[in-house]
Design a protein around this motif. Structure first.
Motif, PDB file in Angstrom:
ATOM      1  N   LYS A   9       0.836  -1.197   0.000  1.00 44.13           N
ATOM      2  CA  LYS A   9       0.000   0.000   0.000  1.00 44.13           C
ATOM      3  C   LYS A   9       0.874   1.252   0.000  1.00 44.13           C
ATOM      4  O   LYS A   9       0.576   2.233  -0.681  1.00 44.13           O
ATOM      5  CB  LYS A   9      -0.923   0.004   1.212  1.00 44.13           C
ATOM      6  CG  LYS A   9      -1.838   1.203   1.254  1.00 44.13           C
ATOM      7  CD  LYS A   9      -2.788   1.170   2.431  1.00 44.13           C
ATOM      8  CE  LYS A   9      -3.661   2.402   2.437  1.00 44.13           C
ATOM      9  NZ  LYS A   9      -4.566   2.429   3.587  1.00 44.13           N
ATOM     10  N   ARG A  12       2.112   1.964  -3.457  1.00 42.98           N
ATOM     11  CA  ARG A  12       1.069   2.573  -4.293  1.00 42.98           C
ATOM     12  C   ARG A  12       0.857   4.040  -3.921  1.00 42.98           C
ATOM     13  O   ARG A  12       0.745   4.908  -4.791  1.00 42.98           O
ATOM     14  CB  ARG A  12      -0.251   1.810  -4.149  1.00 42.98           C
ATOM     15  CG  ARG A  12      -0.259   0.453  -4.806  1.00 42.98           C
ATOM     16  CD  ARG A  12      -1.664  -0.105  -4.921  1.00 42.98           C
ATOM     17  NE  ARG A  12      -2.385  -0.129  -3.657  1.00 42.98           N
ATOM     18  CZ  ARG A  12      -2.416  -1.159  -2.813  1.00 42.98           C
ATOM     19  NH1 ARG A  12      -1.746  -2.263  -3.095  1.00 42.98           N
ATOM     20  NH2 ARG A  12      -3.123  -1.097  -1.693  1.00 42.98           N
ATOM     21  N   THR A  13       0.824   4.316  -2.632  1.00 46.22           N
ATOM     22  CA  THR A  13       0.617   5.688  -2.162  1.00 46.22           C
ATOM     23  C   THR A  13       1.772   6.587  -2.580  1.00 46.22           C
ATOM     24  O   THR A  13       1.559   7.709  -3.044  1.00 46.22           O
ATOM     25  CB  THR A  13       0.477   5.704  -0.627  1.00 46.22           C
ATOM     26  OG1 THR A  13      -0.567   4.818  -0.251  1.00 46.22           O
ATOM     27  CG2 THR A  13       0.169   7.091  -0.123  1.00 46.22           C
ATOM     28  N   SER A  14       2.976   6.088  -2.426  1.00 49.38           N
ATOM     29  CA  SER A  14       4.154   6.878  -2.788  1.00 49.38           C
ATOM     30  C   SER A  14       4.167   7.197  -4.276  1.00 49.38           C
ATOM     31  O   SER A  14       4.513   8.313  -4.677  1.00 49.38           O
ATOM     32  CB  SER A  14       5.434   6.132  -2.415  1.00 49.38           C
ATOM     33  OG  SER A  14       5.510   5.961  -1.034  1.00 49.38           O
ATOM     34  N   GLU A  15       3.798   6.234  -5.089  1.00 45.32           N
ATOM     35  CA  GLU A  15       3.771   6.451  -6.536  1.00 45.32           C
ATOM     36  C   GLU A  15       2.716   7.494  -6.905  1.00 45.32           C
ATOM     37  O   GLU A  15       2.962   8.379  -7.728  1.00 45.32           O
ATOM     38  CB  GLU A  15       3.495   5.129  -7.263  1.00 45.32           C
ATOM     39  CG  GLU A  15       3.457   5.248  -8.766  1.00 45.32           C
ATOM     40  CD  GLU A  15       4.780   5.649  -9.397  1.00 45.32           C
ATOM     41  OE1 GLU A  15       4.772   5.981 -10.601  1.00 45.32           O
ATOM     42  OE2 GLU A  15       5.819   5.635  -8.712  1.00 45.32           O
ATOM     43  N   ARG A  16       1.551   7.395  -6.290  1.00 36.82           N
ATOM     44  CA  ARG A  16       0.491   8.369  -6.547  1.00 36.82           C
ATOM     45  C   ARG A  16       0.949   9.777  -6.159  1.00 36.82           C
ATOM     46  O   ARG A  16       0.785  10.730  -6.926  1.00 36.82           O
ATOM     47  CB  ARG A  16      -0.760   7.990  -5.755  1.00 36.82           C
ATOM     48  CG  ARG A  16      -1.944   8.916  -5.999  1.00 36.82           C
ATOM     49  CD  ARG A  16      -3.055   8.691  -5.002  1.00 36.82           C
ATOM     50  NE  ARG A  16      -2.602   9.097  -3.676  1.00 36.82           N
ATOM     51  CZ  ARG A  16      -2.928   8.470  -2.542  1.00 36.82           C
ATOM     52  NH1 ARG A  16      -3.692   7.403  -2.563  1.00 36.82           N
ATOM     53  NH2 ARG A  16      -2.479   8.912  -1.384  1.00 36.82           N
ATOM     54  N   ASN A  17       1.552   9.890  -4.993  1.00 39.31           N
ATOM     55  CA  ASN A  17       2.026  11.193  -4.533  1.00 39.31           C
ATOM     56  C   ASN A  17       3.154  11.723  -5.416  1.00 39.31           C
ATOM     57  O   ASN A  17       3.217  12.920  -5.693  1.00 39.31           O
ATOM     58  CB  ASN A  17       2.496  11.109  -3.085  1.00 39.31           C
ATOM     59  CG  ASN A  17       1.353  10.871  -2.129  1.00 39.31           C
ATOM     60  OD1 ASN A  17       0.184  11.068  -2.473  1.00 39.31           O
ATOM     61  ND2 ASN A  17       1.667  10.429  -0.932  1.00 39.31           N
ATOM     62  N   ARG A  18       4.031  10.832  -5.851  1.00 38.24           N
ATOM     63  CA  ARG A  18       5.143  11.245  -6.711  1.00 38.24           C
ATOM     64  C   ARG A  18       4.621  11.846  -8.012  1.00 38.24           C
ATOM     65  O   ARG A  18       5.096  12.894  -8.466  1.00 38.24           O
ATOM     66  CB  ARG A  18       6.048  10.051  -7.013  1.00 38.24           C
ATOM     67  CG  ARG A  18       7.283  10.405  -7.839  1.00 38.24           C
ATOM     68  CD  ARG A  18       8.075   9.168  -8.213  1.00 38.24           C
ATOM     69  NE  ARG A  18       7.397   8.351  -9.199  1.00 38.24           N
ATOM     70  CZ  ARG A  18       7.430   8.569 -10.515  1.00 38.24           C
ATOM     71  NH1 ARG A  18       8.104   9.595 -11.013  1.00 38.24           N
ATOM     72  NH2 ARG A  18       6.790   7.774 -11.345  1.00 38.24           N
ATOM     73  N   LEU A  19       3.626  11.200  -8.598  1.00 36.52           N
ATOM     74  CA  LEU A  19       3.071  11.701  -9.852  1.00 36.52           C
ATOM     75  C   LEU A  19       2.353  13.036  -9.650  1.00 36.52           C
ATOM     76  O   LEU A  19       2.461  13.940 -10.481  1.00 36.52           O
ATOM     77  CB  LEU A  19       2.123  10.667 -10.462  1.00 36.52           C
ATOM     78  CG  LEU A  19       2.801   9.384 -10.936  1.00 36.52           C
ATOM     79  CD1 LEU A  19       1.764   8.366 -11.375  1.00 36.52           C
ATOM     80  CD2 LEU A  19       3.780   9.677 -12.055  1.00 36.52           C
ATOM     81  N   ARG A  20       1.634  13.171  -8.537  1.00 33.13           N
ATOM     82  CA  ARG A  20       0.950  14.429  -8.261  1.00 33.13           C
ATOM     83  C   ARG A  20       1.971  15.548  -8.038  1.00 33.13           C
ATOM     84  O   ARG A  20       1.826  16.640  -8.579  1.00 33.13           O
ATOM     85  CB  ARG A  20       0.043  14.295  -7.041  1.00 33.13           C
ATOM     86  CG  ARG A  20      -0.794  15.553  -6.800  1.00 33.13           C
ATOM     87  CD  ARG A  20      -1.608  15.474  -5.533  1.00 33.13           C
ATOM     88  NE  ARG A  20      -0.721  15.393  -4.383  1.00 33.13           N
ATOM     89  CZ  ARG A  20      -0.900  14.574  -3.352  1.00 33.13           C
ATOM     90  NH1 ARG A  20      -1.922  13.769  -3.311  1.00 33.13           N
ATOM     91  NH2 ARG A  20      -0.050  14.571  -2.347  1.00 33.13           N
ATOM     92  N   ASN A  21       3.009  15.258  -7.265  1.00 29.58           N
ATOM     93  CA  ASN A  21       4.038  16.261  -7.004  1.00 29.58           C
ATOM     94  C   ASN A  21       4.741  16.667  -8.294  1.00 29.58           C
ATOM     95  O   ASN A  21       5.013  17.848  -8.520  1.00 29.58           O
ATOM     96  CB  ASN A  21       5.065  15.730  -6.004  1.00 29.58           C
ATOM     97  CG  ASN A  21       4.482  15.539  -4.621  1.00 29.58           C
ATOM     98  OD1 ASN A  21       3.386  16.000  -4.325  1.00 29.58           O
ATOM     99  ND2 ASN A  21       5.209  14.844  -3.778  1.00 29.58           N
ATOM    100  N   SER A  23       3.536  16.631 -11.273  1.00 28.06           N
ATOM    101  CA  SER A  23       2.616  17.446 -12.056  1.00 28.06           C
ATOM    102  C   SER A  23       2.605  18.892 -11.563  1.00 28.06           C
ATOM    103  O   SER A  23       2.666  19.838 -12.362  1.00 28.06           O
ATOM    104  CB  SER A  23       1.214  16.849 -11.971  1.00 28.06           C
ATOM    105  OG  SER A  23       0.271  17.713 -12.526  1.00 28.06           O
TER     106      SER A  23
END
Length: 97
Positions: A9, A12-21, A23
């Protein structure tokens, strides 16, 4: 590979945050470049139309920087430094003319 459910988990969370950051940071850089380009155009020919474009681009850049700081994408000092550099660019043009 992760060995526990919590580690999976976290990945997954780190990847989501990385992509948002990524952007947000990309958008901030793009808006800063557009603003600095508008300032250069204003320096070349200081017309009211160019001044309006500069003000509009500054507002957009400031807004995006503030949102990135609010969402902890940028540290508040980093955001303040970016905004200060943008203001300084316009100030130098204004004092030169």
């Amino acid at each position: 590979m992760a060995n526990s459910k919590s580690a999976l988990k976290r990945i997954r969370t780190s990847e989501r945050n990385r992509l948002r950051n990524k952007s947000y940071k990309s958008a901030v850089r793009t808006l800063m470049k557009k603003y600095l380009q508008a300032v250069e155009e204003y320096a070349a020919s200081p017309t009211p139309e160019n001044k309006a474009v500069v003000d509009q681009r500054m507002s957009a850049a400031y807004s995006k920087i503030d949102k990135a700081v609010k969402r902890s994408v940028l540290h508040r000092n980093n955001g303040a430094r970016k905004k200060a550099r943008l203001a300084k660019a316009l100030q130098q043009v204004a004092s030169a003319s």
